[in-house]
Write a protein that holds these residues in place. Structure first.
Motif, PDB file in Angstrom:
ATOM      1  N   SER A 161     -50.406  24.042  44.680  1.00  0.00           N
ATOM      2  CA  SER A 161     -51.835  23.969  44.451  1.00  0.00           C
ATOM      3  C   SER A 161     -52.337  22.413  44.678  1.00  0.00           C
ATOM      4  O   SER A 161     -53.374  22.151  45.071  1.00  0.00           O
ATOM      5  CB  SER A 161     -52.254  24.588  43.145  1.00  0.00           C
ATOM      6  OG  SER A 161     -51.480  23.918  42.132  1.00  0.00           O
ATOM      7  N   LEU A 165     -54.974  21.060  47.172  1.00  0.00           N
ATOM      8  CA  LEU A 165     -56.243  19.990  46.795  1.00  0.00           C
ATOM      9  C   LEU A 165     -56.230  18.568  47.332  1.00  0.00           C
ATOM     10  O   LEU A 165     -57.334  18.306  47.829  1.00  0.00           O
ATOM     11  CB  LEU A 165     -56.085  19.758  45.176  1.00  0.00           C
ATOM     12  CG  LEU A 165     -57.199  19.011  44.513  1.00  0.00           C
ATOM     13  CD1 LEU A 165     -58.377  19.850  44.613  1.00  0.00           C
ATOM     14  CD2 LEU A 165     -56.718  18.873  43.040  1.00  0.00           C
ATOM     15  N   GLU A 184     -62.324  22.747  43.001  1.00  0.00           N
ATOM     16  CA  GLU A 184     -61.403  23.698  43.089  1.00  0.00           C
ATOM     17  C   GLU A 184     -61.321  24.904  41.960  1.00  0.00           C
ATOM     18  O   GLU A 184     -61.134  26.100  42.231  1.00  0.00           O
ATOM     19  CB  GLU A 184     -60.081  22.947  42.852  1.00  0.00           C
ATOM     20  CG  GLU A 184     -58.929  24.073  42.760  1.00  0.00           C
ATOM     21  CD  GLU A 184     -58.252  24.683  44.062  1.00  0.00           C
ATOM     22  OE1 GLU A 184     -57.726  25.532  44.069  1.00  0.00           O
ATOM     23  OE2 GLU A 184     -58.994  24.171  45.076  1.00  0.00           O
ATOM     24  N   GLY A 217     -65.404  25.253  49.070  1.00  0.00           N
ATOM     25  CA  GLY A 217     -65.595  24.993  47.824  1.00  0.00           C
ATOM     26  C   GLY A 217     -67.176  24.902  47.388  1.00  0.00           C
ATOM     27  O   GLY A 217     -67.379  24.188  46.493  1.00  0.00           O
TER      28      GLY A 217
END
Length: 335
Positions: A161, A165, A184, A217
């Motif tokens: 993750s 990111l 996120e 996002g």
């Protein structure tokens, strides 16, 4: 635009206090003195070696190399300052550093002498690199072009993750680490909402624009819930017809038996829950200072006692909602 070390940057760094500014000035003066000593030592060693190597003007070799290091460092910083950076310029001072260190090591006769001659020019080079790093970091912080680094602990605890990111930060030029974390977190909430709305195969049923916004996002759950309601099952053959909204059922009141003279009908008595629901609806857009008992009494048309009760209930609800928002924000910052 000026870059001042005594002022706070865009990344939220507090300004330097007066004792810290005094300490900074002292360190700068001491660093300059150390750098001059290193430059002088390198000059003597390399010029003496250049004379043995047959250079006609021996002092030109150390001056040309040692002075070129801060010159190219300053040139790199100026290019960054005017937003015209060249990637290869920053490697020139490093290459010159290796050259001057090697020349100083070659000028020594013993191992200790080689180590001493190689260490002295490093003082000048290291101080130049520190000054360049500070200046470049301040320029990036003020202009917003410097990308913040992700913590190493997050790389160790959640590598997949964290890599995703970092990839989004690099692709979409998100320079703030806290902003990337907030995006996120919002993306995960949006994904959970879409899965709850459309089921396990939510990617197939979600509109393409919504999927793109989720990837960026920037999907707002509240706005999407209003603009894209969940699909309603339609009977076969009526796929193009919209389903009418069900109307609320009306309560059928039985006629009361009256004896004697009939009394005129009055307004139905509202319960406490009905009064609170109505007050909550009409005061949704009110500010906290406008939430008074008199304003509620005139709007809802109720007694003064009921208005005070409604005012206290509405204020308690708003205080509870504000507390939940603060806890959610604190949890997002801690994550």
């Amino acid at each position: 635009m000026t870059v001042n070390l005594t002022q706070g940057s865009a990344a939220g760094v507090p300004p330097l206090s007066k004792p810290e500014r005094v300490l900074l000035g002292t360190v700068a003066v001491a660093a300059g003195a150390v750098g001059i000593l290193g430059l002088a030592s390198s000059f003597d060693a390399v010029s003496a070696a250049a004379a043995r190597w047959g250079f006609g003007v021996p002092w030109m070799l150390p001056v040309g190399i040692d002075v070129a290091i801060p010159v190219f460092t300053a040139a790199n910083l100026l290019l960054i300052r005017v937003n015209m950076p060249l990637a290869w310029v920053r490697f020139v001072p490093w290459a010159l550093t290796l050259v001057t260190c090697w020349l100083n090591i070659a000028a020594g006769h013993s191992l200790s002498a080689k180590l001493a001659h190689g260490t002295m020019p490093l003082l000048w080079v290291v101080l130049s690199e520190i000054a360049a790093h500070v200046y470049a970091s301040r320029i990036g912080a003020v202009t917003g072009r410097r990308m913040e680094k992700i913590r190493r602990s997050r790389w160790l605890l959640a590598f997949p993750s964290t890599f995703a990111l970092w990839r989004r930060m690099t692709l979409w030029e998100i320079t703030s680490y806290s902003d990337a974390l907030a995006r996120e977190r919002q993306r995960q909430l949006d994904r959970a909402e879409l899965r709850q709305r459309y089921g396990r195969r939510w990617r197939k049923h979600t509109p393409h624009r919504t999927r793109v916004l989720l990837k960026l996002g920037e999907l707002a759950p509240a706005a999407q819930a209003k603009s894209a309601p969940p699909p309603v099952p339609v009977p076969p053959g009526n796929g193009d017809q919209e389903q009418p909204e069900p109307k609320p059922e009306r309560q059928v009141r039985r006629p009361r038996k009256t004896t004697g003279k009939a009394k005129p009908k009055g307004k139905p008595v509202r319960t406490a829950d009905e009064l609170l629901a109505e007050a909550r609806t009409v005061t949704a857009a009110w500010a906290d200072e406008d939430l008074t008992a008199e304003a509620i009494r005139k709007t809802v048309r109720t007694s003064q006692a009921n208005a005070r009760t409604l005012r206290d209930a509405l204020k308690a609800e708003r205080a509870e909602a504000a507390r939940f928002r603060r806890e959610a924000e604190a949890g997002a910052e801690a994550a």
